[in-house]
Scaffold this active site. Sequence first.
Site, PDB file in Angstrom:
ATOM      1  N   SER A 103       1.002  -1.224   0.110  1.00  0.00           N
ATOM      2  CA  SER A 103      -0.112   0.198   0.131  1.00  0.00           C
ATOM      3  C   SER A 103       1.113   1.127  -0.025  1.00  0.00           C
ATOM      4  O   SER A 103       1.709   1.371  -1.003  1.00  0.00           O
ATOM      5  CB  SER A 103      -0.919   0.013   1.261  1.00  0.00           C
ATOM      6  N   ASP A 118      -9.204  -5.592  -5.009  1.00  0.00           N
ATOM      7  CA  ASP A 118      -8.485  -4.423  -4.465  1.00  0.00           C
ATOM      8  C   ASP A 118      -8.727  -3.321  -4.897  1.00  0.00           C
ATOM      9  O   ASP A 118      -8.648  -3.154  -6.016  1.00  0.00           O
ATOM     10  CB  ASP A 118      -7.132  -4.732  -4.036  1.00  0.00           C
ATOM     11  N   HIS A 151      -5.968  -6.424  -1.268  1.00  0.00           N
ATOM     12  CA  HIS A 151      -4.967  -5.701  -0.960  1.00  0.00           C
ATOM     13  C   HIS A 151      -3.795  -6.316  -0.069  1.00  0.00           C
ATOM     14  O   HIS A 151      -4.117  -6.943   0.848  1.00  0.00           O
ATOM     15  CB  HIS A 151      -5.636  -4.828   0.187  1.00  0.00           C
TER      16      HIS A 151
END
Length: 529
Positions: free
Chosen positions: A211, A462, A487
């Site tokens: 991320s 995601d 994710h």
Amino acid sequence: MAPRATSSLQAVVPALLLVLLLHAASAPAPAAAAGASSKRRRTPSPFPAGLAPPRYPVAPAADGSGNATAAKPFTAHYFPQELDHFTFTPNSSRVFSQKYLLNDTFWRKPTGAAAAGPLFVYTGNEGDIEWFATNTGFMFDIAPEFGALLVFIEHRFYGESMPFGNDSYKSADTLGYLTSTQALADFAILITSLKSNLSVPDAPVVVFGGSYGGMLASWFRLKYPHVAMGAVASSAPILHFDNITPWSSFYEAVSEDFKSESLNCFTVIKSVWDVLDVRGSNATGLLELSKTFRACKTVQYVDSLSNWMWTAFTYTAMTDYPTPADFLENLPAYPVKEMCKIIDAFPAGADVVDKAFAAASLYYNYTGDQKCFKVEGGDDPHGLSGWGWQACTEMIMPMNVSSESMFPPSGFSYKERSEECVESYGVRPRDHWITTEYGGTKIYQVLKRFGSNIIFSNGMRDPWSRGGVLKNISSSIIALVTEEGAHHLDFRSSTKEDPDWVVEQRRQEVEIIQGWIDQYNQDTAEMSQ
């Protein structure tokens, strides 16, 4: 009771991916004006980053549920880090303690002719580094094969790495040192010093991140190629800036996840928001809704209920893992499917709020141990509140909600964001700084002739994947995309229940990393001759 004003700032900053802990990590909203309308919904938005923390702390699992570090512990260390790497003002040499974690269980130490094993370094996100280490079992899983030393570096202004102690968030004068460029320089200096102290100056370094941490890992490889010879960036939305990625793509992707499971499920969620607004428009309605939502205390604002459900649906889409997990909350395998099963099981004519609430409750109470829900308020157990500043300075990731989404339509305005940031922090955003500093525009053309040894991994379940690199840029800047991935799923520990496509994705990552290291060692040997 006067309704509160709401802010589009909170529509696009986390509470990196939001309303975490019901906006615990959001930028402060401007003060409510008396008599302001509550019809304008405050749309919570996810962290780009590592995601959001669990609402209730969960002990690490030792049974292969995703948290490998429960069985393979790390040790905490502290590095004397300089405050400012880019100026020579009197304050720049101020030193603070930056936390980092080590695991040398599998490290191949240099002995005689045998070279040292590589350093696998996690570039820390917007939170407590131990939380990220605990949820990055992939690095622990592959460390034995590579003989790797594992290093997890905490991002400045998060966790215990506070340059000004309890005053770190005091004002723009202190928060001004919270930037991605300073963080990358921190990583470079710490890694270089660590290698020197271990007497392994030639040991290869591969950086990992998920991320926001994945964004940092990819940028680190581009900015500091002499420090890291490769980067694995999972679910890194480095293209979610300017006009590179459609602003509506995130929430359209969330909506598509639910629609793919059940059109009825999508329709129920899409219809619930207006019903909530009408029922929560007065004190009597809020009292009844508080009972419906099993709130621990009577809810004061209808937006709180909307945000509570919005968060549940958004984060469930982000963490739609194929196996049970407790990254954000305890959730079953394929939780979006399970939510939709709950909605579809209601009889014809059932109340739309009851349906949506029941589905959202899966996110917060899958284990069934919550007697009531803390809809308003909450703490910040993972120290994420610095993200509000970052989202008001350089991390300007435009996001709106289109009519195609299951969420109420809303827009985005650079001007409005700027005014809100001035009111909240006394600073104006640099709207296009990230693409100026790191690039992104025409990335496939630019990096085709510049840069190497980066893996961008994404799962299309995601919603952050829409802002990621989804196709190969060159023979050594590789995109690994899985249709059913969520994710940074690939960074979780392997389990016996992992589907074949996850196993294959991780196998490819290991193969590519091994190729990088082999080439690096070959080049190093040739240079020493």
